[in-house]
Design a protein around this motif. Structure first.
Motif, short mmCIF file in Angstrom:
data_model
loop_
_atom_site.label_atom_id
_atom_site.label_comp_id
_atom_site.label_asym_id
_atom_site.label_seq_id
_atom_site.Cartn_x
_atom_site.Cartn_y
_atom_site.Cartn_z
N ILE A 1 -2.73 2.39 -0.09
CA ILE A 1 -1.89 2.90 0.61
C ILE A 1 -0.69 3.74 1.22
CG2 ILE A 1 -0.86 1.67 3.02
CD1 ILE A 1 -3.18 -0.46 2.50
N ARG A 2 0.34 3.10 0.56
CA ARG A 2 1.55 4.05 0.35
C ARG A 2 1.26 5.86 -0.35
NH1 ARG A 2 3.60 -0.97 -1.64
NH2 ARG A 2 2.96 -0.18 -3.78
N LYS A 3 0.77 5.88 -0.88
CA LYS A 3 0.23 6.84 -1.39
C LYS A 3 0.61 7.93 -0.55
CE LYS A 3 -1.89 9.76 -5.17
NZ LYS A 3 -3.62 9.73 -6.63
N LYS A 4 -0.68 7.70 0.38
CA LYS A 4 -1.83 8.46 1.22
C LYS A 4 -1.50 8.17 2.72
CE LYS A 4 -5.65 9.55 -1.31
NZ LYS A 4 -5.24 11.18 -1.41
N GLY A 5 0.44 7.64 2.41
CA GLY A 5 0.58 7.47 3.98
C GLY A 5 0.28 7.06 5.07
N ASP B 1 2.12 14.02 7.86
CA ASP B 1 2.87 13.25 7.65
C ASP B 1 4.68 13.22 8.96
OD1 ASP B 1 1.98 12.58 5.52
OD2 ASP B 1 2.69 14.40 4.38
N LYS C 1 -2.88 -5.27 -4.42
CA LYS C 1 -2.08 -4.33 -4.69
C LYS C 1 -2.30 -3.17 -5.42
CE LYS C 1 0.94 -7.99 -8.03
NZ LYS C 1 1.83 -8.31 -8.93
N SER D 1 -1.39 3.89 7.89
CA SER D 1 -0.54 2.83 8.97
C SER D 1 -1.24 2.21 8.63
CB SER D 1 -1.58 3.24 9.97
OG SER D 1 0.16 2.27 11.27
N SER D 2 -0.37 0.73 8.49
CA SER D 2 -1.28 -0.53 7.94
C SER D 2 0.44 -1.52 8.26
CB SER D 2 -0.79 -0.44 6.06
OG SER D 2 0.17 -0.57 5.95
N THR E 1 1.44 7.94 10.74
CA THR E 1 2.00 6.99 11.33
C THR E 1 3.00 6.37 12.44
OG1 THR E 1 3.70 7.05 10.29
CG2 THR E 1 2.08 6.53 9.28
N GLU F 1 -2.58 -1.54 -1.52
CA GLU F 1 -1.36 -1.31 -1.42
C GLU F 1 -0.48 -0.06 -1.80
OE1 GLU F 1 1.51 -4.79 -0.41
OE2 GLU F 1 0.78 -5.59 -2.34
N THR F 2 -0.71 -0.04 -2.96
CA THR F 2 -0.43 1.30 -4.06
C THR F 2 -0.74 2.33 -3.16
OG1 THR F 2 0.28 0.56 -5.92
CG2 THR F 2 0.41 2.30 -6.18
#
Length: 245
Positions: free
Chosen positions: A44-48, A156, A38, A50-51, A130, A41-42
């Motif tokens: 990854i979202r914060k840094k933007g 971004d 978790k 690609s996943s 992304t 995941e957090t």
């Protein structure tokens, strides 16, 4: 994926992200749980970054090592910071030359475009963080090593990059068959940024609304479009032709 261009394991991937390693994409095991997962995941979202969530079998194919449900693809190229790069180019040149790629997804097309851009004297290539092709060994090979010689920056959102370039008096030109003007009617001698669109969809409508100019290549045969790397070569060399002329 080459082992030298990947990181695997939960903690190792978190540390790589925090260390600002140039990550292409992160593959996560579908259904994985746990606090450390978790936390990843957090981040990854914060840094933007690609996943994608993939089956365990996919991760096992990517590496034989103990991946703990996570494999990250690392770019062999270090990406530069957009604002700093643009300011540096503009301060050094009176006719800056940028190339923006709107979600080019094929790594070989990307490599071919990088090679042509370097040959044409493009000052920097701008891609979205992304949805764009990663820089892989295939990209490097197709670029004939040019990927190491030309600055590449990730943003971004391409729209924000366009607004920034326009504020720096850089004319933004979209290469699109939807334009009324042909490329040869535009002045490309002064500072400009060329946008090339995705292989299947072209340039997104939201971007077409904010560019300074749209330009098309005349098509005289029965086929209605060119491969994007070929089209990019034609467009970039028109800039070169005008500047040398």
């Amino acid at each position: 994926m080459n082992d030298k261009n990947q990181i695997y394991g939960l903690r190792a991937t978190i540390e790589a992200i925090e260390a600002e390693r140039p990550i292409n994409k992160i593959y996560l095991q579908r259904g994985l749980q746990g606090d450390l997962f978790k936390e990843l995941e957090t981040l990854i979202r914060k840094k933007g970054l690609s996943s994608s969530y993939v089956p365990l079998e996919k991760l096992n194919r990517l590496t034989k090592s103990n991946h703990q449900g996570v494999v990250a693809s690392i770019s062999p190229v270090v990406f530069q910071e957009f604002g700093t790069l643009v300011e540096s180019v503009i301060s050094e040149k009176s006719n800056a030359f940028f190339l923006l790629l709107d979600h080019i997804t094929d790594v070989r097309n990307f490599g071919a475009i990088i090679r042509t851009a370097e040959c044409c004297g493009v000052d920097a290539i701008v891609i979205p963080k992304t949805g764009a092709a990663p820089i892989t060994d295939d990209t490097i090979k197709t670029s004939a090593g040019a990927a190491f010689n030309i600055p590449i920056t990730k943003v971004d959102h391409l729209k924000d990059a366009i607004f920034y370039l326009q504020s720096c008096d850089v004319s933004v030109v979209a290469a699109t068959e939807k334009a009324e003007n042909t490329l040869y009617n535009l002045n490309l001698v002064d500072s400009c940024a060329i946008i090339m669109g995705a292989e299947d969809k072209g340039i997104s409508p939201s971007i077409l609304k904010i560019v300074d100019h749209g330009a098309k290549l005349p098509m005289l045969g029965k086929i209605g479009s060119l491969n994007v790397s070929v089209a990019c070569g034609v467009v970039l060399y028109e800039v070169v032709r005008q500047r040398l002329g």
